[in-house]
Design a protein around this motif. Sequence first.
Motif, PDB file in Angstrom:
ATOM      1  N   SER A   1      35.294  46.235  50.314  1.00 54.29           N
ATOM      2  CA  SER A   1      36.209  46.845  49.356  1.00 54.29           C
ATOM      3  C   SER A   1      37.595  46.238  49.488  1.00 54.29           C
ATOM      4  CB  SER A   1      36.282  48.357  49.580  1.00 54.29           C
ATOM      5  OG  SER A   1      36.760  48.651  50.888  1.00 54.29           O
ATOM      6  N   CYS A   2      38.345  46.285  48.390  1.00 55.03           N
ATOM      7  CA  CYS A   2      39.705  45.754  48.398  1.00 55.03           C
ATOM      8  C   CYS A   2      40.510  46.407  47.278  1.00 55.03           C
ATOM      9  CB  CYS A   2      39.711  44.232  48.286  1.00 55.03           C
ATOM     10  SG  CYS A   2      38.845  43.593  46.847  1.00 55.03           S
ATOM     11  N   SER A   3      41.743  45.974  47.122  1.00 57.22           N
ATOM     12  CA  SER A   3      42.705  46.703  46.296  1.00 57.22           C
ATOM     13  C   SER A   3      42.603  46.430  44.804  1.00 57.22           C
ATOM     14  CB  SER A   3      44.125  46.381  46.774  1.00 57.22           C
ATOM     15  OG  SER A   3      44.333  44.972  46.763  1.00 57.22           O
TER      16      SER A   3
ATOM     17  N   LEU B   1      28.809  29.104  44.994  1.00 58.12           N
ATOM     18  CA  LEU B   1      28.801  29.716  43.664  1.00 58.12           C
ATOM     19  C   LEU B   1      29.361  31.128  43.771  1.00 58.12           C
ATOM     20  CD1 LEU B   1      28.128  29.776  40.657  1.00 58.12           C
ATOM     21  CD2 LEU B   1      25.801  30.494  41.253  1.00 58.12           C
ATOM     22  N   ILE B   2      30.472  31.357  43.082  1.00 52.82           N
ATOM     23  CA  ILE B   2      31.121  32.670  43.011  1.00 52.82           C
ATOM     24  C   ILE B   2      30.844  33.258  41.637  1.00 52.82           C
ATOM     25  CG2 ILE B   2      33.331  33.888  43.050  1.00 52.82           C
ATOM     26  CD1 ILE B   2      34.375  31.525  44.818  1.00 52.82           C
ATOM     27  N   GLU B   3      30.454  34.515  41.594  1.00 58.23           N
ATOM     28  CA  GLU B   3      30.220  35.203  40.316  1.00 58.23           C
ATOM     29  C   GLU B   3      31.280  36.279  40.110  1.00 58.23           C
ATOM     30  OE1 GLU B   3      26.030  36.223  39.299  1.00 58.23           O
ATOM     31  OE2 GLU B   3      25.690  35.679  41.397  1.00 58.23           O
ATOM     32  N   ASP B   4      32.065  36.122  39.060  1.00 61.59           N
ATOM     33  CA  ASP B   4      33.059  37.111  38.665  1.00 61.59           C
ATOM     34  C   ASP B   4      32.367  38.112  37.738  1.00 61.59           C
ATOM     35  OD1 ASP B   4      35.095  38.597  37.518  1.00 61.59           O
ATOM     36  OD2 ASP B   4      36.408  36.893  37.142  1.00 61.59           O
ATOM     37  N   CYS B   5      32.102  39.307  38.283  1.00 60.69           N
ATOM     38  CA  CYS B   5      31.363  40.340  37.542  1.00 60.69           C
ATOM     39  C   CYS B   5      32.274  41.491  37.128  1.00 60.69           C
ATOM     40  CB  CYS B   5      30.220  40.874  38.394  1.00 60.69           C
ATOM     41  SG  CYS B   5      29.160  39.608  39.101  1.00 60.69           S
ATOM     42  N   ALA B   6      33.568  41.221  36.989  1.00 60.87           N
ATOM     43  CA  ALA B   6      34.515  42.279  36.648  1.00 60.87           C
ATOM     44  C   ALA B   6      34.123  42.999  35.365  1.00 60.87           C
ATOM     45  CB  ALA B   6      35.929  41.697  36.521  1.00 60.87           C
ATOM     46  N   GLN B   7      33.545  42.251  34.419  1.00 59.04           N
ATOM     47  CA  GLN B   7      33.176  42.821  33.125  1.00 59.04           C
ATOM     48  C   GLN B   7      31.679  43.105  33.022  1.00 59.04           C
ATOM     49  OE1 GLN B   7      34.584  39.949  30.240  1.00 59.04           O
ATOM     50  NE2 GLN B   7      36.701  40.080  30.948  1.00 59.04           N
ATOM     51  N   ALA B   8      30.977  43.026  34.146  1.00 60.78           N
ATOM     52  CA  ALA B   8      29.509  42.980  34.061  1.00 60.78           C
ATOM     53  C   ALA B   8      28.827  43.878  35.078  1.00 60.78           C
ATOM     54  CB  ALA B   8      29.037  41.539  34.213  1.00 60.78           C
TER      55      ALA B   8
ATOM     56  N   SER C   1      35.141  44.766  39.743  1.00 61.48           N
ATOM     57  CA  SER C   1      36.465  45.324  39.489  1.00 61.48           C
ATOM     58  C   SER C   1      36.366  46.793  39.102  1.00 61.48           C
ATOM     59  CB  SER C   1      37.165  44.560  38.366  1.00 61.48           C
ATOM     60  OG  SER C   1      38.407  45.174  38.037  1.00 61.48           O
ATOM     61  N   LEU C   2      37.343  47.565  39.583  1.00 63.87           N
ATOM     62  CA  LEU C   2      37.453  48.993  39.259  1.00 63.87           C
ATOM     63  C   LEU C   2      38.760  49.285  38.519  1.00 63.87           C
ATOM     64  CD1 LEU C   2      36.157  50.126  42.721  1.00 63.87           C
ATOM     65  CD2 LEU C   2      35.086  50.833  40.568  1.00 63.87           C
ATOM     66  N   GLN C   3      39.276  48.289  37.827  1.00 58.64           N
ATOM     67  CA  GLN C   3      40.531  48.420  37.085  1.00 58.64           C
ATOM     68  C   GLN C   3      40.363  49.388  35.909  1.00 58.64           C
ATOM     69  OE1 GLN C   3      41.072  46.716  33.913  1.00 58.64           O
ATOM     70  NE2 GLN C   3      43.303  46.708  33.787  1.00 58.64           N
ATOM     71  N   GLN C   4      41.447  49.858  35.370  1.00 57.11           N
ATOM     72  CA  GLN C   4      41.447  50.915  34.354  1.00 57.11           C
ATOM     73  C   GLN C   4      40.476  50.655  33.208  1.00 57.11           C
ATOM     74  OE1 GLN C   4      43.154  53.916  34.132  1.00 57.11           O
ATOM     75  NE2 GLN C   4      42.163  54.310  32.170  1.00 57.11           N
ATOM     76  N   TRP C   5      40.334  49.396  32.787  1.00 58.69           N
ATOM     77  CA  TRP C   5      39.595  49.110  31.564  1.00 58.69           C
ATOM     78  C   TRP C   5      38.134  48.757  31.807  1.00 58.69           C
ATOM     79  CZ3 TRP C   5      42.334  50.408  27.397  1.00 58.69           C
ATOM     80  CH2 TRP C   5      43.722  50.474  27.538  1.00 58.69           C
TER      81      TRP C   5
ATOM     82  N   ASP D   1      42.800  50.844  39.954  1.00 59.14           N
ATOM     83  CA  ASP D   1      42.661  49.472  40.420  1.00 59.14           C
ATOM     84  C   ASP D   1      41.796  49.511  41.662  1.00 59.14           C
ATOM     85  OD1 ASP D   1      43.653  47.031  39.239  1.00 59.14           O
ATOM     86  OD2 ASP D   1      45.670  47.896  39.308  1.00 59.14           O
ATOM     87  N   GLY D   2      41.107  48.440  41.919  1.00 63.94           N
ATOM     88  CA  GLY D   2      40.224  48.364  43.077  1.00 63.94           C
ATOM     89  C   GLY D   2      39.188  47.298  42.833  1.00 63.94           C
ATOM     90  N   GLY D   3      38.583  46.809  43.893  1.00 63.30           N
ATOM     91  CA  GLY D   3      37.567  45.780  43.741  1.00 63.30           C
ATOM     92  C   GLY D   3      36.637  45.739  44.926  1.00 63.30           C
TER      93      GLY D   3
END
Length: 388
Positions: free
Chosen positions: A59-61, A157-164, A185-189, A196-198
């Motif tokens: 976990s992170c900010s 290979l890094i996967e950015d799953c902020a929207q997924a 990502s746990l951001q507002q949207w 916020d959070g990740g």
Amino acid sequence: MIPKFPSMAEPDGRTLGDEEVAAAERVIRSGMLSSVWGTEARALEREVAAMYGARHAISCSSGTAALHLAVVAAAPDPGDEIITTPITDFGTVAPILAQNAVPVFADVDPSDGNLDPGAVEKLIGPRTRAIMAVHLFGAPARVGALKELADEHGLTLIEDCAQAWLAELPGGGYAGTAGHVGTLSLQQWKHITCGDGGLTITDDDAMARAMRLFADKGWDRAAGRSHAGFGLNYRMTELQAAVARAQLAKLPGVVASRRGTAVQLMEALKGLDGVRLPRPEGHAWWLFPLVLPGGGAPEVAAELRRAGIPARAGYLNEPLNRAPIWDGPIYGRSPYPLTGPMPACPQAERMVAETLLVIDWNEHYTAEHVAAVVTVLYQALTPPPSAR
């Protein structure tokens, strides 16, 4: 009559409720708001790791912090290159620069805006250290082909799953589990939020240790006040974690609801000429993207907004390879680590300028909201009889 569309900036567009209030109260009454000595962040990590079938979750900010941890795990030397997409939030790219690495933008598949593996392959060189794929708008990226490239060339290979969140990959498993590190990502949207959070997820023990240390100022807590390496303070708070845990329990329902109304819209738009529909397989529907191969997305988005439907063209003002940041210094007065102009990405540039249309999507949309979108899109994209 167009109904009001729920917004993730307001209560009617979120799933925040009594469970999150109770979670926050539980932490506040405990007197321990720091995850160093608390229990909520560690519990969230266990729950996310179990959901994704991963050995580790850290976990992170923020989601950007999670991506920074992932870049740290890839361990680029200063001046090394990380290939990524020009259609994404700047939070994907900032961590690359923060580690003194160079973002290299590969072009995208014009059907959905996700990285084109063929374009990625052409950019792999002696200084390439990693590939960072983004599952754009919740649509699974072509990580199978990207993983093959990474394995062939010894890359991370890094996967950015902020929207997924819970996007499903063709070969099974969730987005974030095909590569070496996945980020959430746990951001507002996002699908679920604690403001916020990740988190990062990985099966690699060494990468997990590197990310956990970096998130806590390189502090090896088992060794007393001893710093094992360079790091920043990216710790998630207990308040964030407690709210995130309450949200995590609601995540399957959030994704299922978004999928239900997205399928309704897909079915209703099948007869509309001039529109390329997204691939629904595995899609998590953070936004509902449409591609207009003939162009005109800005005009259609304007008509949707005039009708009260939250939509925009291009997603970004310009793809990141054309962002103003590259015209100035990166650190102080220096352009380091950049060594030259950013390459052109013609497909991405045309998508952002002309063909990409995104509609905000939400778990609280109903058949009435879908019908409103259908009506306005048909009006905007069907020429009058005199023009046919």
